[in-house]
Scaffold this motif. Structure first.
Motif, PDB file in Angstrom:
ATOM      1  N   SER A  59      -3.050   4.693  -2.703  1.00  0.00           N
ATOM      2  CA  SER A  59      -3.014   3.734  -3.796  1.00  0.00           C
ATOM      3  C   SER A  59      -4.351   3.005  -3.866  1.00  0.00           C
ATOM      4  N   GLU A  60      -4.588   2.379  -4.985  1.00  0.00           N
ATOM      5  CA  GLU A  60      -5.868   1.736  -5.237  1.00  0.00           C
ATOM      6  C   GLU A  60      -6.133   0.548  -4.308  1.00  0.00           C
ATOM      7  N   ARG A  61      -5.085  -0.136  -3.883  1.00  0.00           N
ATOM      8  CA  ARG A  61      -5.242  -1.370  -3.102  1.00  0.00           C
ATOM      9  C   ARG A  61      -5.693  -1.150  -1.660  1.00  0.00           C
ATOM     10  N   ILE A  62      -5.653   0.078  -1.159  1.00  0.00           N
ATOM     11  CA  ILE A  62      -6.037   0.344   0.233  1.00  0.00           C
ATOM     12  C   ILE A  62      -7.355   1.129   0.244  1.00  0.00           C
ATOM     13  N   SER A  63      -8.237   0.756   1.154  1.00  0.00           N
ATOM     14  CA  SER A  63      -9.523   1.459   1.225  1.00  0.00           C
ATOM     15  C   SER A  63      -9.315   2.869   1.768  1.00  0.00           C
ATOM     16  N   ARG A  64     -10.255   3.722   1.494  1.00  0.00           N
ATOM     17  CA  ARG A  64     -10.193   5.107   1.975  1.00  0.00           C
ATOM     18  C   ARG A  64     -10.147   5.146   3.500  1.00  0.00           C
ATOM     19  N   ASP A  65     -10.966   4.316   4.169  1.00  0.00           N
ATOM     20  CA  ASP A  65     -10.984   4.292   5.631  1.00  0.00           C
ATOM     21  C   ASP A  65      -9.639   3.852   6.199  1.00  0.00           C
ATOM     22  N   ASP A  66      -9.064   2.794   5.636  1.00  0.00           N
ATOM     23  CA  ASP A  66      -7.761   2.325   6.110  1.00  0.00           C
ATOM     24  C   ASP A  66      -6.674   3.352   5.809  1.00  0.00           C
ATOM     25  N   ALA A  67      -6.762   3.991   4.667  1.00  0.00           N
ATOM     26  CA  ALA A  67      -5.780   5.019   4.306  1.00  0.00           C
ATOM     27  C   ALA A  67      -5.869   6.201   5.274  1.00  0.00           C
ATOM     28  N   ASP A  68      -7.077   6.623   5.617  1.00  0.00           N
ATOM     29  CA  ASP A  68      -7.266   7.717   6.584  1.00  0.00           C
ATOM     30  C   ASP A  68      -6.652   7.360   7.939  1.00  0.00           C
ATOM     31  N   ARG A  69      -6.952   6.172   8.417  1.00  0.00           N
ATOM     32  CA  ARG A  69      -6.456   5.726   9.723  1.00  0.00           C
ATOM     33  C   ARG A  69      -4.927   5.652   9.725  1.00  0.00           C
ATOM     34  N   ASN A  70      -4.357   5.120   8.658  1.00  0.00           N
ATOM     35  CA  ASN A  70      -2.902   5.000   8.577  1.00  0.00           C
ATOM     36  C   ASN A  70      -2.228   6.351   8.369  1.00  0.00           C
ATOM     37  N   TYR A  84       0.834  -1.200   0.000  1.00  0.00           N
ATOM     38  CA  TYR A  84       0.000   0.000   0.000  1.00  0.00           C
ATOM     39  C   TYR A  84       0.868   1.247   0.000  1.00  0.00           C
ATOM     40  N   ALA A  85       0.272   2.351  -0.453  1.00  0.00           N
ATOM     41  CA  ALA A  85       0.959   3.646  -0.405  1.00  0.00           C
ATOM     42  C   ALA A  85      -0.052   4.722  -0.055  1.00  0.00           C
ATOM     43  N   ILE A  86       0.390   5.665   0.777  1.00  0.00           N
ATOM     44  CA  ILE A  86      -0.435   6.820   1.104  1.00  0.00           C
ATOM     45  C   ILE A  86       0.434   8.067   1.092  1.00  0.00           C
ATOM     46  N   LEU A  87      -0.173   9.163   0.731  1.00  0.00           N
ATOM     47  CA  LEU A  87       0.443  10.482   0.803  1.00  0.00           C
ATOM     48  C   LEU A  87      -0.348  11.246   1.852  1.00  0.00           C
ATOM     49  N   LEU A  88       0.364  11.843   2.804  1.00  0.00           N
ATOM     50  CA  LEU A  88      -0.310  12.517   3.900  1.00  0.00           C
ATOM     51  C   LEU A  88       0.328  13.855   4.202  1.00  0.00           C
ATOM     52  N   SER A  89      -0.425  14.694   4.869  1.00  0.00           N
ATOM     53  CA  SER A  89       0.100  15.974   5.329  1.00  0.00           C
ATOM     54  C   SER A  89       0.706  15.771   6.718  1.00  0.00           C
ATOM     55  N   ALA A  90       1.492  16.731   7.156  1.00  0.00           N
ATOM     56  CA  ALA A  90       2.153  16.643   8.460  1.00  0.00           C
ATOM     57  C   ALA A  90       1.154  16.478   9.602  1.00  0.00           C
ATOM     58  N   ASP A  91      -0.037  17.032   9.435  1.00  0.00           N
ATOM     59  CA  ASP A  91      -1.040  16.920  10.489  1.00  0.00           C
ATOM     60  C   ASP A  91      -1.920  15.676  10.355  1.00  0.00           C
ATOM     61  N   GLY A  92      -1.530  14.751   9.476  1.00  0.00           N
ATOM     62  CA  GLY A  92      -2.201  13.465   9.388  1.00  0.00           C
ATOM     63  C   GLY A  92      -3.375  13.376   8.448  1.00  0.00           C
ATOM     64  N   LEU A  93      -3.594  14.400   7.632  1.00  0.00           N
ATOM     65  CA  LEU A  93      -4.697  14.342   6.671  1.00  0.00           C
ATOM     66  C   LEU A  93      -4.266  13.572   5.424  1.00  0.00           C
ATOM     67  N   LEU A  94      -5.119  12.699   4.979  1.00  0.00           N
ATOM     68  CA  LEU A  94      -4.856  11.912   3.784  1.00  0.00           C
ATOM     69  C   LEU A  94      -4.935  12.805   2.556  1.00  0.00           C
ATOM     70  N   MET A  95      -3.892  12.764   1.724  1.00  0.00           N
ATOM     71  CA  MET A  95      -3.858  13.555   0.493  1.00  0.00           C
ATOM     72  C   MET A  95      -4.098  12.679  -0.734  1.00  0.00           C
ATOM     73  N   ALA A  96      -3.660  11.414  -0.673  1.00  0.00           N
ATOM     74  CA  ALA A  96      -3.851  10.471  -1.775  1.00  0.00           C
ATOM     75  C   ALA A  96      -3.552   9.070  -1.257  1.00  0.00           C
TER      76      ALA A  96
END
Length: 136
Positions: free
Chosen positions: A34-45, A20-32
């Motif tokens: 990868s397709e293989r991870i759900s939005r909820d899991d990406a937000d939590r991670n 999986y891959a996620i792009l996040l801001s310093a304050d933990g907000l999800l910016m983008a």
């Protein structure tokens, strides 16, 4: 979040053994993500990775560095790794992989992706407005 940079993360996930891959801001907000991870899991991670980068940056003096010089953190688990890298001012890229991943290959690919993301995350300079209100 419209995940407009998700395709770039999917491109990085073409490396064997990446998960999986996620792009996040310093304050933990999800910016983008990868397709293989759900939005909820990406937000939590994203929230968790924000805390991880804060810890890593704040321990920089332990090796004689300053927080601004932090570049990457790698966490190892029995079944794999998490790579967390600086991706521009206030942005971080996290990638998970199995324990069979080519660690040097992933690190190199992440640096390439950070260069590409940096171009996307940087807002082009605005032109000065003329008195008529149109852009110069």
């Amino acid at each position: 979040m419209n995940n407009k940079l998700g395709w770039m993360l999917d491109d990085a996930m073409k490396m064997p053994e990446t998960l999986y891959a996620i792009l996040l801001s310093a304050d933990g907000l999800l910016m983008a993500h990868s397709e293989r991870i759900s939005r909820d899991d990406a937000d939590r991670n994203a929230a968790a990775m924000s805390g991880l980068q804060a810890l890593a940056r704040n321990t920089a003096e332990f090796c004689g560095e300053t927080a601004e010089n932090w570049q990457q953190t790698v966490n190892e688990f029995p079944g794999g790794y998490i790579f967390l890298v600086a991706a521009g001012p206030g942005a971080y890229l996290a990638v998970s992989a199995t324990d069979k991943v080519d660690m040097e290959g992933v690190s190199s690919r992440l640096q390439e992706l950070v260069q590409r993301l940096g171009n996307e995350l940087t807002t082009p300079p605005r032109y000065a407005q003329q008195e008529s209100g149109s852009l110069a």
